[in-house]
Design a protein around this motif. Sequence first.
Motif, PDB file in Angstrom:
ATOM      1  N   PRO A 196       0.796  -1.229   0.000  1.00  0.00           N
ATOM      2  CA  PRO A 196       0.000   0.000   0.000  1.00  0.00           C
ATOM      3  C   PRO A 196       0.834   1.288   0.000  1.00  0.00           C
ATOM      4  N   ILE A 197       2.016   1.245   0.553  1.00  0.00           N
ATOM      5  CA  ILE A 197       2.840   2.455   0.634  1.00  0.00           C
ATOM      6  C   ILE A 197       3.359   2.868  -0.737  1.00  0.00           C
ATOM      7  N   LYS A 198       3.698   1.915  -1.578  1.00  0.00           N
ATOM      8  CA  LYS A 198       4.266   2.227  -2.894  1.00  0.00           C
ATOM      9  C   LYS A 198       3.202   2.314  -4.003  1.00  0.00           C
ATOM     10  N   THR A 199       1.973   1.988  -3.692  1.00  0.00           N
ATOM     11  CA  THR A 199       0.919   1.973  -4.702  1.00  0.00           C
ATOM     12  C   THR A 199       0.343   3.363  -4.912  1.00  0.00           C
ATOM     13  N   ARG A 200       0.130   3.692  -6.199  1.00  0.00           N
ATOM     14  CA  ARG A 200      -0.490   4.968  -6.560  1.00  0.00           C
ATOM     15  C   ARG A 200      -1.798   4.701  -7.275  1.00  0.00           C
ATOM     16  N   ILE A 201      -2.794   5.493  -6.942  1.00  0.00           N
ATOM     17  CA  ILE A 201      -4.088   5.412  -7.616  1.00  0.00           C
ATOM     18  C   ILE A 201      -4.329   6.766  -8.262  1.00  0.00           C
ATOM     19  N   THR A 202      -4.537   6.758  -9.581  1.00  0.00           N
ATOM     20  CA  THR A 202      -4.808   8.020 -10.276  1.00  0.00           C
ATOM     21  C   THR A 202      -6.099   7.885 -11.073  1.00  0.00           C
TER      22      THR A 202
END
Length: 100
Positions: A23-29
């Motif tokens: 979750p720390i390295k995941t990006r949601i755009t």
Amino acid sequence: MSSFAKKWDDFYDKAIGILAEDPIKTRITMKYRHSQNVAILKVTDDKKICQIKLSEENDYKKLEAFFDTSLKILANVTEGMQEEKREKAGRSKKAKTIRS
């Protein structure tokens, strides 16, 4: 560049899997193209990418549920990080007391 998921369920399972894995390295755009009336949702951790195009009103209700689940995952991670900081602070205080 990765292709777009055809079905919401396929996207959802893969996206939540990426988010839960790190979750720390995941990006949601999300991008909205007004001219095409399409929203593009992308989830990536720089190793795996998952995307979908949304254009139906029902899709936006699914999107709301996706963000709700995502925020719950991130809230749990943040809570765990705060507990770790408190534990480390407690250990360092004990170490200073023992040395004194």
